[in-house]
Structures are given as C-alpha cells and as structure tokens.
Motif scaffolding. Structure first.
Motif, PDB file in Angstrom:
ATOM      1  N   ALA A 132       0.819  -1.217   0.000  1.00 60.75           N
ATOM      2  CA  ALA A 132       0.000   0.000   0.000  1.00 60.75           C
ATOM      3  C   ALA A 132       0.852   1.266   0.000  1.00 60.75           C
ATOM      4  O   ALA A 132       0.339   2.355  -0.262  1.00 60.75           O
ATOM      5  CB  ALA A 132      -0.929   0.006   1.217  1.00 60.75           C
ATOM      6  N   ALA A 133       2.137   1.138   0.294  1.00 59.69           N
ATOM      7  CA  ALA A 133       3.009   2.310   0.391  1.00 59.69           C
ATOM      8  C   ALA A 133       3.227   2.939  -0.982  1.00 59.69           C
ATOM      9  O   ALA A 133       3.241   2.250  -2.005  1.00 59.69           O
ATOM     10  CB  ALA A 133       4.346   1.911   1.001  1.00 59.69           C
ATOM     11  N   ASN A 134       3.414   4.249  -0.982  1.00 56.67           N
ATOM     12  CA  ASN A 134       3.697   4.984  -2.215  1.00 56.67           C
ATOM     13  C   ASN A 134       5.012   5.736  -2.017  1.00 56.67           C
ATOM     14  O   ASN A 134       5.043   6.944  -1.840  1.00 56.67           O
ATOM     15  CB  ASN A 134       2.551   5.944  -2.531  1.00 56.67           C
ATOM     16  N   THR A 135       6.101   4.956  -2.011  1.00 62.49           N
ATOM     17  CA  THR A 135       7.422   5.523  -1.730  1.00 62.49           C
ATOM     18  C   THR A 135       8.423   5.100  -2.806  1.00 62.49           C
ATOM     19  O   THR A 135       9.428   4.438  -2.514  1.00 62.49           O
ATOM     20  CB  THR A 135       7.913   5.050  -0.343  1.00 62.49           C
ATOM     21  N   PRO A 136       8.196   5.475  -4.057  1.00 62.71           N
ATOM     22  CA  PRO A 136       9.072   4.992  -5.135  1.00 62.71           C
ATOM     23  C   PRO A 136      10.522   5.449  -5.012  1.00 62.71           C
ATOM     24  O   PRO A 136      11.438   4.702  -5.356  1.00 62.71           O
ATOM     25  CB  PRO A 136       8.419   5.561  -6.397  1.00 62.71           C
ATOM     26  N   VAL A 137      10.740   6.669  -4.521  1.00 62.88           N
ATOM     27  CA  VAL A 137      12.110   7.178  -4.414  1.00 62.88           C
ATOM     28  C   VAL A 137      12.876   6.424  -3.328  1.00 62.88           C
ATOM     29  O   VAL A 137      13.986   5.927  -3.549  1.00 62.88           O
ATOM     30  CB  VAL A 137      12.102   8.694  -4.118  1.00 62.88           C
ATOM     31  N   ILE A 138      12.267   6.329  -2.146  1.00 66.18           N
ATOM     32  CA  ILE A 138      12.916   5.612  -1.048  1.00 66.18           C
ATOM     33  C   ILE A 138      13.125   4.149  -1.426  1.00 66.18           C
ATOM     34  O   ILE A 138      14.197   3.575  -1.180  1.00 66.18           O
ATOM     35  CB  ILE A 138      12.083   5.723   0.243  1.00 66.18           C
ATOM     36  N   ASP A 139      12.125   3.539  -2.046  1.00 67.46           N
ATOM     37  CA  ASP A 139      12.245   2.131  -2.434  1.00 67.46           C
ATOM     38  C   ASP A 139      13.384   1.923  -3.427  1.00 67.46           C
ATOM     39  O   ASP A 139      14.134   0.942  -3.336  1.00 67.46           O
ATOM     40  CB  ASP A 139      10.930   1.637  -3.044  1.00 67.46           C
ATOM     41  N   SER A 140      13.529   2.845  -4.379  1.00 68.27           N
ATOM     42  CA  SER A 140      14.607   2.704  -5.367  1.00 68.27           C
ATOM     43  C   SER A 140      15.970   2.828  -4.696  1.00 68.27           C
ATOM     44  O   SER A 140      16.925   2.132  -5.076  1.00 68.27           O
ATOM     45  CB  SER A 140      14.457   3.750  -6.475  1.00 68.27           C
ATOM     46  N   LEU A 141      16.072   3.692  -3.701  1.00 67.86           N
ATOM     47  CA  LEU A 141      17.334   3.836  -2.968  1.00 67.86           C
ATOM     48  C   LEU A 141      17.621   2.585  -2.142  1.00 67.86           C
ATOM     49  O   LEU A 141      18.761   2.105  -2.090  1.00 67.86           O
ATOM     50  CB  LEU A 141      17.274   5.070  -2.069  1.00 67.86           C
ATOM     51  N   ILE A 142      16.588   2.060  -1.488  1.00 68.23           N
ATOM     52  CA  ILE A 142      16.767   0.835  -0.702  1.00 68.23           C
ATOM     53  C   ILE A 142      17.230  -0.304  -1.608  1.00 68.23           C
ATOM     54  O   ILE A 142      18.152  -1.061  -1.269  1.00 68.23           O
ATOM     55  CB  ILE A 142      15.462   0.459   0.024  1.00 68.23           C
ATOM     56  N   ASN A 143      16.624  -0.406  -2.783  1.00 66.91           N
ATOM     57  CA  ASN A 143      16.971  -1.484  -3.710  1.00 66.91           C
ATOM     58  C   ASN A 143      18.340  -1.288  -4.357  1.00 66.91           C
ATOM     59  O   ASN A 143      18.910  -2.229  -4.917  1.00 66.91           O
ATOM     60  CB  ASN A 143      15.901  -1.608  -4.793  1.00 66.91           C
ATOM     61  N   ALA A 144      18.876  -0.069  -4.270  1.00 63.85           N
ATOM     62  CA  ALA A 144      20.186   0.215  -4.869  1.00 63.85           C
ATOM     63  C   ALA A 144      21.341  -0.080  -3.918  1.00 63.85           C
ATOM     64  O   ALA A 144      22.502  -0.055  -4.331  1.00 63.85           O
ATOM     65  CB  ALA A 144      20.249   1.679  -5.310  1.00 63.85           C
ATOM     66  N   GLY A 145      21.027  -0.349  -2.650  1.00 60.59           N
ATOM     67  CA  GLY A 145      22.087  -0.552  -1.666  1.00 60.59           C
ATOM     68  C   GLY A 145      21.961  -1.877  -0.948  1.00 60.59           C
ATOM     69  O   GLY A 145      21.269  -2.792  -1.396  1.00 60.59           O
TER      70      GLY A 145
END
Length: 640
Positions: A56-69
């Motif tokens: 349900a979260a709408n956090t594409p920027v944070i998610d992309s950063l999490i997935n990059a590290g």
C-alpha cells in the motif's frame, strides 16, 4: 635516427601527461576519502515501506534507494524514542551506561566523550547537521559545538570549501508522530495531506492495518496519516537526491538511509518490543568505494546492527580509528566486524516510567520488562491526546476489541519473544512456548551477561540518578565500587517471577543497600494480593524505610492491595515533595491504583497543579489524572 628518437620522446611525454591528467581528474571526481550523507527519517518502522513488502506504500524514491544498496533487516535503534537514540548515535556509547536513557533528560557525561563528527572535522571534513540536536545530556551544546561546522535548517555540503570531503546529516521530520498520530487531524491535513497532489495520496481504505488495531473507518482515517506523511518525505528525499546528482556527487558519496527509531504509533514508539526499535536501514556504496563494503553481492543482510555501531562505522569509512570508549563495531570499512547480538533499551518517556531491556540475534527479539503492573498503552498525555488512542480506549470500554487488539491495554508480560521473520506485527509472544525454550534461554543469557558487564546505571531510581549527577557523572559513578550492581540486578531479576520469589523479596527489604530494597519493593508490587496477605504487617512495618522511593512503592502496594490509610498518608506527603522525581513517582503510582482509591487524591492533585514552577513531567501527569477521573479534555496550546 635523431628524428625517430625525438618523435618517440615527444609521444611518450604526451601520453605521460595524458595519463597524469586522467589520474588527476579521477582524483578530483572521486576523492580518496568518501563523502557521506545521512538521510534520517523520524519515527518510522520498516513495515511501512514498499521495499520491505508493504504493497500500500507509495514511496518509489525511497524504495529505489533501498533497492540500490545493502538493506539491513536487523537494524535497531538503541533507544525507542528520539533523544536517547540520538545520544547513542552522536557519541557511539550506550545510554544505560552513561545515564542518558530517560527521554529529554539532562544528566552530564564525561568531557572525554566526544561526538564522532568531531574526529571527522579534525581530519578535514566539512560536517553539517540539518538540524536536530536533542542529544539528551547536559553536554548538549558542547557536543553541538564540537561536532558540527554548521548546524541549522540551511546546513549542507554546499557550504564547504572546494573539493573538501563532507559528512552531511539531513533529518526529515514530516513522519514524526506529531504529524502521524498526535496532533489534531486538521493540523496533519494542512502540513501533510494538502501538500500532496490527489494522485499521490493514499486512501484510507487502501492502507494495510496492523493486526493490533480494530479495523474501523475512523481508525483507518487516523492511520492513513502515516502512509501520506511517508509519501511527503519521499518527495522531499527526491529533491535532495536530485541536488546530489546535479552537483555530480553521487559517485563520490556513501549514502545512509535510516529512521531514528521504530514507528510513531501506539504500540511502537517508546515501547520495548522490536516495533519500537527496529528501523529501516540501507547503505548505498558507489563503485569507487566498493572495497569498503563487505556485502558486495548481497541485497540484504540479517547481521545485527545498532546505533551503537554507526559512529565507529563512519570513522572507519573515513580511515579513522574509533576512540576506546566507543563500544560498537564498524560494519563497513577496511576491517569490518560483525555483532553477534543487538542490544536495546527503553526507559522513561515523558512522564511514563519504563525499563525494558532487549536483545536480538537478527531473527528473534527477546525483551525483559522490569516495571510490573504497567500496560503497553501506559497513561501518557502525549499518546492519549491522539484521536487514535482515544478511539482504542473507547472500543475497549465497549468490549469491541479482540484479544490481540486488547493486549496492549493489559499488564505487560515479564518476558516477550517474537519471531521477526514470521510475525510482522509482533502479536504472537513465544516466551512461554516450549518449542522456543532454547532460543529464549540463549537470548536471555546473552542479555543478562550484557547488563552485568555494562553495570546498567538506569536501574537507579531517577531521584538517585539526579542526585548523583550534581557531583559526578552517572558513568563515573557506575564505574566505581559504590555501585553494587550485581546485588541490585539479582533483586531486579526477581520482578515478575511469581510467588516463588516472595521470600527473597521480603528479605531484600532488609538489605543495607537502598537500591536493592527499592527493587525488592517493586518486585513485591507485582505479586498477587492473596499471596501477600500473610505478610501485610511485615510490609507495613517497612513504611518507615529511610529511602523515599521504597516508601512510595510500598505505600502504593499497601493501598492497592489492602486499602491501608497510613499508606494513603505516605503517598499524599510525597505528592507535594520538593524533589520533582519523588513527586512524579508518587503521582505515577496513584494513576495506576484502583479507581476507587486513585480518585480520593483529587484535591491533593489539584493543589499540586497550582504550585509555581511545576515541571512538565508533573504537569503532564496531572493532566492525565484529571482526564481519567474527571473526563477533563487533554489540551496542548501549541502543536509541533
């Protein structure tokens, strides 16, 4: 021949200059020492991010950063509320060793303890803080001066000199509990919801509701605030990251993203279970510094990490040694070390006393509660002011909560054990499950060993901690022979262990050490009335104890169990005591008496409210008392 020689000589010179130029440019683009940026979100648990599985979260920027590290799935704040957590972060030391665990307390620490950015600054780094500084010690301003080149709402790497390496901290406070739970909905709407476009907003019906909340439209309306606040932060982090990219700094900057403690909510913030301590954490290491990342081919790790480890880790990334007083381990750098366990603690938050100590091996989370007869949903103005808490209390009074939803309103268990992998919202306590006996025994032993080796100074009543701090630091006191922690902890460990401990606790009331007597009294207050009835006279004889915290605790016990009028007189006398912490202890005990006894203190509480110079801790306690017994509305004149 000479022409050929000169041709090759010229060619070699050009190539050499070209190589030197490339090397020089590479050095200019990627400094030998990395830049470091911290993106710190407030009051947020990993369960609310898309990258951690929340659909349900709408956090594409944070998610992309999490997935990059590299994602740290077993990252924990040392404290369960902001100021103790920030103390550990900035000093690399533990609050229960330095006396800095009570929220917004003001006790001294040794001047030899420096904030870790101090060492970066001395090594040539531009250190900036944007901009929280609640370091939870009387040394707060010294720490600020020593740590930061600049600390303000405009601080950042952009104020450094050319090519200077930087360490920049950015705090994003729109996910703070004030926005997501506590402040009125109108305040949240103006600060958060109205700042999002319609397509960015998360609808009430779309959110994932934790198991321990009753699913009603009213609760969904309140809890959707967390999702929308996080979306606003997602937008703000996007702005910061775009600035890094525009200035071509991404490839030379190691980025940390984490929260200052577990989520802002009713069963999370300030609570001793993992929901109060577990944080989202990711580290993004650019290729130039891949040699500093031991998790090269991993997207996630269950290696335990706590805020105690952050300071030595940052120093290691900068090529600096951590001072000996830092007890954490660097989990990145040239020579990283892994922690076997993560240890956490929760103490007084606002006016509500607490003392829980916890340990995790990355999969399981074990908590020992040392304050008996208190529910997880304690009586605390900052929390009870929230519409969501008032809804829950209303549902409970109407008998509308199921056992899981009602659990936080019951007396806390002495021991809690949760499986962090299988139990997302931590509602299945495994502490009494025989299948997990070995797990509990292992973690319990690790916790005991840690507390004994640390000589946990927060087992002192706060009036004693305050008194000690007038002549020395709590750390220096607990490091001396004057602090008999073994005897104190032996008695404290009997709290909540049932009637088998009554004999030892009664004997403890005669101990020469007043702190041992205090923990004996606390332990007895957790015993059943029927088990204590044969010892009523013996308990009453101890009302003359010369250590006030013992007298207050025994008076509350005798009044709660037996309606003793002399005990009522003792509590009345301490309501008006000049020592804030003795007065607070008395009022807090009165809050949890049976209502028929508690309400009899109304006139004395009103007298106390009229006293000049009353501390905020007492004011909040009085407001809660009158709210409970008179239905008097809880009010804050300003919202933060």
């Amino acid at each position: 021949m000479n022409q050929v020689y000169h041709f090759f000589k010229l060619t070699f010179s050009v190539v050499f200059i070209w190589i030197i130029s490339i090397h020089s440019n590479a050095q200019k683009q990627t400094p030998q020492r990395p830049n470091i940026v911290w993106i710190v979100m407030e009051d947020m648990s990993p369960q609310f991010y898309g990258a951690y599985g929340n659909t349900a979260a709408n956090t594409p920027v944070i998610d992309s950063l999490i997935n990059a590290g590299i994602r740290f799935d077993a990252a924990f704040s040392t404290g369960a509320v902001c100021s103790p957590s920030r103390y550990s972060i900035i000093t690399g030391t533990r609050t229960n060793e330095y006396g800095t665990g009570h929220h917004r307390s003001n006790y001294p620490i040794p001047t030899s303890v420096k904030p870790f950015p101090h060492f970066l600054k001395n090594a040539g780094y531009h250190t900036s803080n944007n901009s929280k500084r609640d370091y939870n010690t009387s040394e707060r301003w010294r720490i600020t001066r020593e740590a930061w080149v600049e600390s303000s709402a405009t601080a950042g790497w952009w104020n450094r000199t050319e090519d200077q390496p930087f360490f920049s901290v950015f705090n994003f406070n729109n996910s703070h509990q004030s926005r997501t739970f506590t402040n009125p909905y109108k305040n949240y709407k103006g600060r958060i919801l109205d700042q999002l476009s319609p397509d960015e907003r998360i609808a009430d019906e779309a959110i994932i509701l934790p198991d321990y909340y009753k699913d009603t439209p009213e609760m969904r309306r309140e809890l959707a605030r967390t999702y929308n606040a996080l979306k606003k932060i997602d937008n703000e982090i996007d702005t910061l990251m775009n600035k890094l990219r525009k200035e071509k700094l991404v490839e030379s900057t190691i980025i940390f993203i984490y929260s200052d403690h577990g989520g802002g909510g009713l069963r999370t913030k300030s609570k001793g279970i993992a929901l109060g301590h577990q944080v989202p954490m990711v580290v993004i290491t650019p290729p130039a510094y891949a040699h500093l990342n031991p998790f090269k081919n991993q997207k996630a790790t269950s290696q335990p990490v706590t805020f105690e480890d952050l300071a030595p880790t940052i120093l290691a990334l900068a090529g600096l040694d951590a001072p000996d007083y830092m007890t954490g381990k660097a989990f990145l750098g040239e020579a990283p070390e892994a922690q076997q366990y993560a240890f956490t603690s929760a103490d007084r938050c606002g006016e509500a006393y607490n003392l829980t100590r916890s340990v995790s091996d990355g999969r399981y989370y074990y908590t020992r509660s040392f304050y008996p007869n208190r529910p997880a949903y304690s009586y605390q103005k900052y929390f009870d002011y929230a519409a969501s808490r008032q809804l829950i209390r209303s549902y409970h009074m109407q008998g509308q909560l199921n056992p899981i939803q009602a659990m936080p309103l019951q007396t806390k268990p002495t021991e809690m054990l949760y499986d962090l992998k299988e139990d997302t919202w931590q509602t299945n306590n495994l502490a009494a499950n025989p299948k997990f006996r070995k797990v509990k025994k292992k973690l319990s032993k690790a916790l005991d060993n840690k507390l004994r080796s640390a000589k946990d100074v927060l087992f002192l009543p706060e009036c004693t901690l305050d008194s000690i701090s007038k002549t020395t630091t709590p750390f220096e006191y607990k490091s001396s022979d004057a602090y008999e922690f073994e005897a104190i902890y032996d008695m404290a460990s009997l709290v909540g262990t049932g009637d088998k401990s009554i004999k030892k606790q009664l004997q403890g009331l005669g101990n020469e050490n007043p702190i041992v007597r205090y923990w004996a009294a606390l332990g007895l207050s957790a015993q059943a009335k029927s088990d204590l009835s044969p010892f009523q006279s013996q308990l009453k004889n101890q009302l003359t104890d010369d250590f006030p915290p013992v007298r207050i605790q025994l008076a509350a016990l005798l009044l709660s169990h037996f309606g003793d009028p002399d005990a009522r007189a003792v509590l009345t006398s301490y309501i008006h005591h000049d020592n804030t912490y003795l007065s607070l202890q008395a009022v807090q005990e009165i809050l949890y008496l049976p209502k028929s006894e508690s309400v009899l203190f109304m006139e004395e509480i009103k007298k106390l409210q009229g006293k000049e110079g009353l501390s905020g801790l007492l004011s909040e306690s009085i407001d809660m008392y009158r709210y409970l017994h008179e239905g008097r509305e809880l009010v804050y004149k300003t919202h933060w």
